[in-house]
Design a protein around this motif. Structure first.
Motif, PDB file in Angstrom:
ATOM      1  N   ASN A 106     -51.276  29.436  68.724  1.00 55.15           N
ATOM      2  CA  ASN A 106     -52.601  29.926  68.371  1.00 55.15           C
ATOM      3  C   ASN A 106     -53.633  28.881  68.793  1.00 55.15           C
ATOM      4  O   ASN A 106     -53.497  27.708  68.444  1.00 55.15           O
ATOM      5  N   SER A 107     -54.618  29.316  69.554  1.00 60.58           N
ATOM      6  CA  SER A 107     -55.660  28.384  69.987  1.00 60.58           C
ATOM      7  C   SER A 107     -56.892  29.183  70.370  1.00 60.58           C
ATOM      8  O   SER A 107     -56.778  30.296  70.906  1.00 60.58           O
ATOM      9  N   PRO A 108     -58.078  28.614  70.165  1.00 62.25           N
ATOM     10  CA  PRO A 108     -59.296  29.274  70.638  1.00 62.25           C
ATOM     11  C   PRO A 108     -59.300  29.448  72.159  1.00 62.25           C
ATOM     12  O   PRO A 108     -60.059  30.254  72.682  1.00 62.25           O
ATOM     13  N   LEU A 109     -58.456  28.688  72.860  1.00 65.26           N
ATOM     14  CA  LEU A 109     -58.372  28.796  74.322  1.00 65.26           C
ATOM     15  C   LEU A 109     -57.677  30.077  74.781  1.00 65.26           C
ATOM     16  O   LEU A 109     -57.789  30.452  75.943  1.00 65.26           O
ATOM     17  N   MET A 110     -56.943  30.711  73.866  1.00 61.91           N
ATOM     18  CA  MET A 110     -56.148  31.878  74.252  1.00 61.91           C
ATOM     19  C   MET A 110     -56.775  33.135  73.647  1.00 61.91           C
ATOM     20  O   MET A 110     -57.258  33.102  72.519  1.00 61.91           O
ATOM     21  N   GLU A 111     -56.738  34.226  74.393  1.00 59.78           N
ATOM     22  CA  GLU A 111     -57.322  35.474  73.896  1.00 59.78           C
ATOM     23  C   GLU A 111     -56.636  35.965  72.635  1.00 59.78           C
ATOM     24  O   GLU A 111     -57.247  36.533  71.749  1.00 59.78           O
TER      25      GLU A 111
END
Ligand code: FES
Length: 122
Positions: A7-12
């Motif tokens: 989970n990361s803000p970089l991934m949709e």
């Protein structure tokens, strides 16, 4: 087999991969193999770029795992270990929530891995 969800803000959206527990691959290698944009630099537990938060999702009791001296020192320097974390790690071999992906060996546990995408920042 372990389900590892990144989970990361970089991934949709969150990405779940199946990792073979105990094959000595680090979580960083699992991320790289699956094109997860987890930051890294040294790959040796010294720079702290790959710090991440691990949330255990299994119903089973957590497996004990000793921190390496290098990981402990790097997490301490980054302010990611509380006194409670150190006690749990040293006395009960219970790893803290913050770990280094390049030092974390995948176990037979389902986990959620959270990272900001910014090196050294969770
Ligand atoms: Fe440097 Fe993991 S990549 S500590």
């Amino acid at each position: 087999m372990a389900n590892v969800t990144f989970n990361s803000p970089l991934m949709e959206k969150d990405v779940t991969v199946y990792a073979i527990a105990g094959d000595t691959h680090t979580l960083l290698k699992v991320a790289q193999k699956n094109k997860i944009p987890l930051p890294f630099e040294c790959e040796d537990g010294e720079c702290g770029s790959c710090v991440m938060e691990v949330v255990y999702l299994s119903d089973k009791p957590r497996l004990g795992q000793a921190l390496t001296e290098k990981e402990r020192a790097t997490l301490l320097a980054a302010g990611k270990l509380s006194k409670h974390d150190i006690h749990e790690a040293e006395v009960n071999d219970m790893p803290p929530s913050y770990r280094l992906a390049c030092q974390y060996i995948v176990r037979d546990e389902d986990i959620l891995v959270k990272f900001s995408g910014e090196p050294g920042v969770t």
